[in-house]
Scaffold this motif. Structure first.
Motif, mmCIF file in Angstrom:
data_model
loop_
_atom_site.group_PDB
_atom_site.id
_atom_site.type_symbol
_atom_site.label_atom_id
_atom_site.label_comp_id
_atom_site.label_asym_id
_atom_site.label_seq_id
_atom_site.Cartn_x
_atom_site.Cartn_y
_atom_site.Cartn_z
ATOM 1 N N THR A 1 -22.966 -32.683 -64.585
ATOM 2 C CA THR A 1 -22.809 -31.880 -63.371
ATOM 3 C C THR A 1 -23.913 -30.845 -63.220
ATOM 4 O OG1 THR A 1 -21.358 -30.345 -64.561
ATOM 5 C CG2 THR A 1 -20.308 -32.171 -63.388
ATOM 6 N N VAL B 1 -11.427 -35.192 -69.565
ATOM 7 C CA VAL B 1 -12.839 -34.878 -69.372
ATOM 8 C C VAL B 1 -13.463 -34.548 -70.717
ATOM 9 C CG1 VAL B 1 -14.486 -33.278 -68.323
ATOM 10 C CG2 VAL B 1 -12.521 -34.065 -67.010
ATOM 11 N N TYR C 1 -13.644 -34.570 -56.066
ATOM 12 C CA TYR C 1 -14.197 -34.050 -57.322
ATOM 13 C C TYR C 1 -13.986 -35.046 -58.464
ATOM 14 C CZ TYR C 1 -15.403 -30.536 -60.819
ATOM 15 O OH TYR C 1 -16.017 -29.855 -61.828
ATOM 16 N N TYR C 2 -12.816 -35.706 -58.478
ATOM 17 C CA TYR C 2 -12.576 -36.746 -59.482
ATOM 18 C C TYR C 2 -13.591 -37.875 -59.335
ATOM 19 C CZ TYR C 2 -10.671 -41.058 -61.370
ATOM 20 O OH TYR C 2 -10.533 -42.268 -62.023
ATOM 21 N N LEU D 1 -16.712 -36.841 -61.059
ATOM 22 C CA LEU D 1 -16.566 -36.905 -62.514
ATOM 23 C C LEU D 1 -16.536 -38.352 -63.013
ATOM 24 C CD1 LEU D 1 -13.833 -34.162 -63.100
ATOM 25 C CD2 LEU D 1 -16.314 -33.920 -63.266
ATOM 26 N N ARG D 2 -16.040 -39.264 -62.182
ATOM 27 C CA ARG D 2 -15.889 -40.660 -62.600
ATOM 28 C C ARG D 2 -17.174 -41.466 -62.441
ATOM 29 N NH1 ARG D 2 -15.792 -44.976 -64.310
ATOM 30 N NH2 ARG D 2 -14.158 -46.591 -64.238
ATOM 31 N N ALA E 1 -16.101 -28.378 -64.656
ATOM 32 C CA ALA E 1 -14.906 -29.233 -64.622
ATOM 33 C C ALA E 1 -13.716 -28.545 -65.277
ATOM 34 C CB ALA E 1 -15.189 -30.569 -65.299
ATOM 35 N N GLY F 1 -20.501 -40.887 -65.427
ATOM 36 C CA GLY F 1 -19.329 -40.037 -65.440
ATOM 37 C C GLY F 1 -19.144 -39.296 -66.752
ATOM 38 N N VAL G 1 -20.115 -32.547 -69.909
ATOM 39 C CA VAL G 1 -19.997 -31.963 -68.576
ATOM 40 C C VAL G 1 -21.291 -31.279 -68.148
ATOM 41 C CG1 VAL G 1 -18.871 -30.136 -67.261
ATOM 42 C CG2 VAL G 1 -17.510 -31.714 -68.617
#
Length: 452
Positions: free
Chosen positions: A48, A39, A132-133, A136-137, A72, A151, A44
């Motif tokens: 997010t 990450v 959650y992945y 993030l992706r 994250a 992402g 981030v």
């Protein structure tokens, strides 16, 4: 409260337990600062940012984790998989006879149920970790300069076999983090001051307090600048003190309702065994106004957030599902009404599966007791059920008002303060319960001498 803490620190054993609990909470907060592998930590905050909004689907998860969910980090899932597992097991205990028998086996059965709950929590952590992945992706976001990114994973983890490796590692780290949080909670319960899960929730909520203070300060300064420049928005100067008064009033209201209870008097008959006489004393059955704590709110919010959670995880752009997400957004009036109704329904449901008036009446009868003016047996069970229905209704209305009021207040004022009714109930409840436990342990360890 301060006197209780001061007396607790005077006792070496209690002081050791308090310091041990503080150490565990420090470890919990340190784990909330470790960025997940693969990450890009610099991206981030932008990717997010939707998770930090108190009106978003994941706002409660982010609040309970103290901001770790939106950052994250290793403890991004925090204690939420374990809470979800507890809710599932409690519901299944009513429906599955083997689990119901375990619940009635005393301490041994509770240990087995707790072990099953932890296995379910690991499964829930894996499912939530994969979702959650996915965020993030695939979560699209826009940088301040207008550049659109997809992402927050590093470039090496977004193509080829490396993306599968990144998925496995990230999900494994999230599951390990959730298991570590459960272990930390158990350590607080065994070697600390108790209520491990509640203490971790308490620490996560208080970790977001500086951000709430920052939001209120920014709102106040906006009002100051508007007054200096003769612009609109001057009322924000008076809005901040009003918000503080509202929160203070909510805390007082929650304390009163949390400590409030209805006491049903019970009179035990005298009986002679050998040359001794037993019984004859008066007692009471305490029925608390808020018997279910915040569980109905968690049930209702989890059910309402399920469709939007699925939409966010799958990243679907279907018009129908986007409309569902809009109607079930915490900012909509439909969400508020449905939320209020579900809280009342779940409160009745939870009390119904936790309290059995027939069993209570039989226990009173078997101990030669009776409620004054009520015949033993079925009339006693009917009377207890009638009292329960009235108290449950008052508690359900109380929870509904506390849960819905912050949503209405935030929409009316435009100030998004993350400390809502649910979090205030948790903070106040944990604080009161912790103080009661400390006071009881202080009294238990305070023995006067024979000559005093």
């Amino acid at each position: 409260m301060l006197a209780t803490l001061r007396n607790a620190f005077k006792n070496p054993e209690l002081r050791k337990r308090i310091l041990y609990t503080i150490g565990i909470l420090v470890v919990f907060r340190l784990g909330s600062c470790l960025i997940l592998p693969f990450v890009d930590g610099r991206l981030v905050a932008n990717a997010t940012s939707v998770l930090t909004d108190s009106t978003s689907v994941f706002g409660m998860l982010n609040l309970f984790s103290g901001g770790a969910f939106s950052s994250a980090t290793l403890f991004a899932l925090s204690i939420s998989p374990y809470i979800t597992a507890q809710i599932i097991i409690q519901l299944l205990t009513v429906a599955i006879p083997p689990l119901e028998r375990l619940a009635k086996e005393g301490e041994t059965g509770r240990k087995k149920l707790n072990r099953i709950t932890k296995y379910v929590a690991i499964l829930m952590a894996a499912l939530q970790g994969f979702g959650y992945y996915t965020i993030l992706r695939w979560q699209a976001y826009t940088m301040p300069d207008g550049t659109v990114y997809q992402g927050v994973l590093i470039d090496a983890a977004t193509s080829g076999w490396s993306q599968y490796l990144a998925a496995v590692v990230i999900v494994a780290c999230l599951v390990a983090g959730a298991c570590s949080v459960i272990w930390l909670g158990d350590r607080i319960s065994e070697k600390g001051i108790g209520n491990g899960v509640s203490m971790l929730l308490f620490a996560g909520i208080l970790a977001g307090l500086p951000r709430n203070i920052e939001v209120l300060y920014e709102t106040f300064m906006q009002g100051v600048r508007a007054m200096q420049n003769n612009e609109e928005g001057t009322l924000k100067i008076f809005l901040v003190p009003f918000i503080l008064l509202v929160f203070a009033a909510m805390i007082v209201f929650i304390v009163i309702m949390t400590k409030g209870e209805r006491r049903i008097p019970v009179q035990y008959a005298k009986r002679v065994v050998g040359r001794k006489m037993y019984g004859g004393q008066s007692s009471y059955i305490p029925i608390k106004v808020n018997m279910s704590s915040v569980l109905p709110i968690i049930f209702a919010s989890s059910l309402l957030s399920l469709p939007a959670t699925i939409i966010a995880f799958t990243n679907t752009q279907n018009a129908f599902w986007q409309g569902v997400a809009k109607w079930l957004s915490p900012a909509s009036w439909f969400y508020g009404i449905l939320f209020f109704v579900l809280i009342i329904g779940f409160n009745y449901f939870y009390v119904a599966i936790q309290y059995n008036p027939v069993e209570i009446a039989n226990n009173i009868k078997n101990n030669n007791g009776a409620i004054p003016g009520i015949r033993p047996g079925k009339p006693t069970a009917t009377f207890i059920q009638k009292v329960l229905s009235k108290i449950v209704f008052i508690g359900a209305i109380f929870l509904g008002i506390i849960a819905v009021f912050p949503i209405i207040f935030n929409s009316a004022t435009g100030v998004q303060v993350a400390l809502g009714g649910t979090t205030i109930i948790i903070v106040v409840g944990v604080a009161l319960e912790t103080m009661q436990q400390l006071e009881s342990q202080i009294m238990m360890r305070h023995h006067k001498g024979f000559l005093e």
